[in-house]
Design an enzyme around this catalytic site. Structure first.
Site, PDB file in Angstrom:
ATOM      1  CE  LYS A  74       2.656   5.074  12.238  1.00 44.66           C
ATOM      2  NZ  LYS A  74       1.730   4.012  11.872  1.00 44.66           N
ATOM      3  CE1 TYR A 104      -4.015   2.113   0.564  1.00 46.82           C
ATOM      4  CE2 TYR A 104      -2.464   3.411   1.883  1.00 46.82           C
ATOM      5  CZ  TYR A 104      -3.680   3.293   1.227  1.00 46.82           C
ATOM      6  OH  TYR A 104      -4.554   4.341   1.209  1.00 46.82           O
TER       7      TYR A 104
HETATM    8  S1  IVH Z   1       0.280  10.517  16.842  1.00 44.22           S
HETATM    9  C1  IVH Z   1      -1.252  14.217  14.751  1.00 44.22           C
HETATM   10  N1  IVH Z   1       1.536   8.572  18.071  1.00 44.22           N
HETATM   11  O1  IVH Z   1      -0.323   5.923  13.595  1.00 44.22           O
HETATM   12  C2  IVH Z   1      -0.594  12.979  15.214  1.00 44.22           C
HETATM   13  N2  IVH Z   1       0.100   8.014  16.271  1.00 44.22           N
HETATM   14  O2  IVH Z   1      -1.137   8.407  11.254  1.00 44.22           O
HETATM   15  C3  IVH Z   1      -1.537  11.877  15.441  1.00 44.22           C
HETATM   16  N3  IVH Z   1      -0.079   5.592  15.863  1.00 44.22           N
HETATM   17  O3  IVH Z   1      -3.333   5.584  12.836  1.00 44.22           O
HETATM   18  C4  IVH Z   1      -0.971  10.535  15.645  1.00 44.22           C
HETATM   19  N4  IVH Z   1       1.285   4.960  17.456  1.00 44.22           N
HETATM   20  O4  IVH Z   1      -3.264   5.599  15.377  1.00 44.22           O
HETATM   21  C5  IVH Z   1       0.682   8.910  17.072  1.00 44.22           C
HETATM   22  N5  IVH Z   1       2.685   6.940  19.288  1.00 44.22           N
HETATM   23  C6  IVH Z   1       1.833   7.280  18.310  1.00 44.22           C
HETATM   24  C7  IVH Z   1       1.221   6.296  17.497  1.00 44.22           C
HETATM   25  C8  IVH Z   1       0.369   6.719  16.472  1.00 44.22           C
HETATM   26  C9  IVH Z   1       0.494   4.544  16.499  1.00 44.22           C
HETATM   27  C10 IVH Z   1      -0.993   5.485  14.717  1.00 44.22           C
HETATM   28  C11 IVH Z   1      -2.219   6.307  14.796  1.00 44.22           C
HETATM   29  C12 IVH Z   1      -2.541   6.609  13.361  1.00 44.22           C
HETATM   30  C13 IVH Z   1      -1.201   6.555  12.714  1.00 44.22           C
HETATM   31  C14 IVH Z   1      -0.694   7.946  12.463  1.00 44.22           C
END
Ligand code: IVH
Length: 690
Positions: free
Chosen positions: A125, A40
């Site tokens: 992440k 993707y």
């Molecule tokens: S911050 C504006 N922190 O990754 C910032 N996202 O596009 C918002 N994700 O599906 C996201 N771990 O659910 C942030 N430590 C983390 C994260 C995280 C996983 C996911 C989130 C989203 C994607 C970011």
């Protein structure tokens, strides 16, 4: 400078957009991804590059201009008070990606080289799905998925079931507090869930499926409309950010930086990953990336990268956003754990015990940090369930140190007819008949004694003390003899001579002589030991004794039909069939006659009646894990005492021996009023007490 796109570029761009729309729908709306993330991402980046070259083609409905999901019919829609944004992915997955991000931030903040290092919060992440949790007066009022970033779905009911999500906040939380985080599934929970799903499918429960990966399972669980099903799916949660706050609190004393926000949220009961830390400057980010990279396999859950966020909220505000992505954060990924590969063929491997395993031969792919070109498919049913055929594009997953698996198929129309894979009727190693017993999932080679794959195992079995007993013939020596090409089948043992043996590495004359003496001694044996030593499946020591007693001589056993074998006490249909199959293989008969010709002898007697044993006439069922005995040990002890051991509980069962985590058999025993005993009581029965 943008020139006009060529027709080919236009067509390709349209194709990329439609593919990405299709995959995004499968991923976000159906929770059933149609391609691995890496694929993707590849298409996405290709489209981004094309659109950068021809901005006039980047229409508002392009997949690059939207956050992702849409909502599913059946859930109440929730409009997010503060949009749930996405985060930019650093394309460079090497350590240099961290340095590039830091350099960008410094440039955008207008910092000079002499200015101090920027502080970042470095996070994991998590590979799950984003959730917004809304608390009013410290109580969880609503949980919503991200959806398209503006409108998500109300999944409060299901999210309430997650133990990690506090339903009431400890401490002095603001009147309205929205937190954002990731709902995910731990790998162990995922494996357990899939095992249960497999059993349900095998039992014929309609509409059940297994899940491709923990994220997919988590997404399915959160968006499960039936709360009874959602309840069975174990989920976890980590917090990573904020949504709406009242009173408007963008920089109040409690929330001035990312790290301190996470600490505060943690003090209110939200889980924060312990690896989260402050990094000063790009080199520290790179070190974090490296360190988490080595730790990744050992984490109990999947991560697909790390996230760096400028720590200070005031600096975040200065950096702002580009389209819908913040300039102050980036996702820095690791090599993907799922990749697509073409299935080139299916080989069949024969294991030491005769089990046949289909093995997928793949076009080599780099996945989870190594190149994979062979993946086991476990058994025919596993293969059928995955619906793979030669030529298909399959999804290969390698997470952590787990052996790689094929988890799915890239749906496509097969352009040529490819027949379903079938297990061979004859062993690919020795040509003996392949059998599969009723109720068993595994196919096996019936050429135990003769089959090259099983040679070592067969020799060790024959040589063990409880069988024919060849003193000193252990693992190492068997390896050496087989690998030197001196032994192909059992009778070759008795064809060894001093000259050949002394010629072997690390074999002194004395040891060679000892082995020859032991071989000579082993020739005088008993019929039960010999029968047991042949390694016929399901013929343990007790059955070998029963057979010897019942038939008196070996030829009578060889000649016995299935129904005659069934007359032997404790020989059931599976055992009878296994004995018949064994003696129907010409190779096996040859081995037996060679052994006799080479001088293996025993006394034969007249067919007789079995002596009365303490547990004769009693039927036992063993269920659950016993504290000290393996099930096989318990079975052997019981059979030696004359009892019969059955696989399922009925009114005729005399005793059920139950251990830890005994399941439906125990319930059935209780329902039928069958006596249930534990291991201690079993031992008493075996000792003739009780
Ligand atoms: S911050 C504006 N922190 O990754 C910032 N996202 O596009 C918002 N994700 O599906 C996201 N771990 O659910 C942030 N430590 C983390 C994260 C995280 C996983 C996911 C989130 C989203 C994607 C970011």
């Amino acid at each position: 400078m943008s020139t006009a796109p060529s027709d080919i570029e236009r067509t390709h761009l349209a194709w990329l957009q439609s593919e990405l729309h299709r995959h995004a729908h499968a991923y976000y709306v159906l929770d059933a991804p149609s391609v691995p993330d890496a694929e993707y991402d590849r298409l996405f980046q290709e489209l981004q590059a094309l659109e950068a070259r021809y901005p006039q083609l980047a229409t508002a409905d392009s997949p690059t201009q939207r956050v992702g999901g849409q909502t599913l019919e059946g859930f109440v829609k929730v409009r997010h008070r503060v949009a749930m944004l996405s985060i930019r992915t650093e394309t460079d997955i090497e350590e240099s990606g961290a340095l590039a991000f830091d350099a960008r931030v410094r440039r955008e903040l207008g910092l000079a080289e002499s200015d101090p290092a920027v502080e970042y919060t470095a996070e994991l992440k998590f590979d799950g799905l984003a959730i917004n949790l809304r608390y009013e007066g410290g109580r969880l009022m609503q949980a919503a998925t991200r959806g398209d970033g503006e409108v998500g779905e109300d999944v409060t009911q299901n999210v309430r079931l997650i133990h990690d999500v506090p339903v009431r906040l400890a401490g002095d939380a603001p009147q309205v507090l929205e937190v954002r985080g990731e709902v995910y599934m731990r790998r162990a929970d995922f494996d357990r869930l899939n095992e249960v799903q497999r059993q349900r499918i095998e039992r014929g429960v309609k509409g059940e499926k297994t899940f491709v990966n923990p994220r997919n399972a988590a997404a399915g669980a959160v968006r499960q409309l039936d709360p009874a099903i959602a309840r069975r799916r174990p989920l976890s949660f980590f917090v990573y950010g904020l949504g709406e706050l009242t009173p408007p609190d963008d920089g109040g004393p409690r929330f001035i930086s990312q790290f301190q926000t996470l600490l505060t949220l943690n003090s209110w009961g939200f889980p924060v990953a312990e690896q989260t830390r402050i990094c000063k400057g790009g080199a520290a980010l790179a070190a974090f990336h490296r360190e988490i990279g080595t730790l990744r396999a050992a984490l109990p859950y999947d991560i697909d990268g790390v996230v760096y966020k400028v720590d200070d909220f005031a600096l975040q505000k200065r950096l702002g956003f580009v389209t819908r992505e913040p300039r102050w954060a980036v996702a820095h990924k690791y090599p993907a754990q799922e990749q697509i590969a073409r299935l080139l063929g299916i080989d069949v491997q024969v294991g030491r015990t005769g089990k046949l395993t289909p093995v997928a031969r793949l076009e080599p792919v780099f996945v989870g940090g190594t190149t994979v070109s062979n993946v086991t498919l476990h058994n025919l049913f596993d293969l059928r369930r995955k619906k793979v055929r030669i030529g298909d594009q399959v999804i290969v997953r390698r997470a952590g140190d787990v052996i790689p698996e094929i988890v799915g198929l890239v749906p496509a129309v097969r352009s040529v007819y490819v027949p379903n894979f079938r297990m061979p009727g004859h062993c690919p190693v020795c040509g003996s008949a392949v059998v599969r017993e009723k109720g068993e999932v595994n196919h096996r080679c019936s050429g135990g004694l003769f089959c090259g794959a099983q040679r070592k195992e067969a020799l060790l079995h024959y040589a063990q003390r409880r069988a024919v007993e060849i003193d000193g013939l252990g693992d190492k020596l068997v390896d050496q003899l087989v690998e030197a090409g001196l032994i192909h089948t059992l009778p070759d043992l008795y064809r060894l001579d001093l000259a050949t043996l002394s010629g072997l590495d690390r074999m002194a004359d004395k040891s060679a002589k000892n082995l020859l003496d032991a071989l000579e001694n082993s020739k005088r044996t008993t019929l039960p030991r010999f029968l047991y030593g042949l390694g016929i499946r399901h013929v343990g020591e007790a059955t070998a004794k029963d057979l010897a007693r019942h038939f008196g001589g070996l030829d009578a056993v060889i000649a016995a039909s299935e129904s005659e074998l069934l007359e032997v006490p404790d020989v059931g249909p599976i055992v009878a069939k296994s004995i018949r199959t064994f003696f129907e293989q010409p190779h096996n008969l040859e081995v037996v006659s060679d052994l006799r010709e080479l001088g293996v002898v025993w006394e034969e007697g007249a067919p007789g009646k079995p002596p009365a044993l303490p547990l004769s006439g009693k039927t036992f069922v063993i269920t659950g894990a016993l504290p000290s005995l393996s099930r096989e040990d318990a079975r052997e002890l019981l059979e030696a005492a004359g009892a019969k051991v059955a696989g399922s509980v009925s009114k005729k069962t005399s005793y059920v021996v139950a251990g830890a985590e005994a399941g439906s058999k125990l319930d059935k025993a209780r329902a039928l009023g069958v006596v249930v005993i534990d291991e201690a009581e079993l031992k008493e029965l075996l000792n003739g007490r009780a």
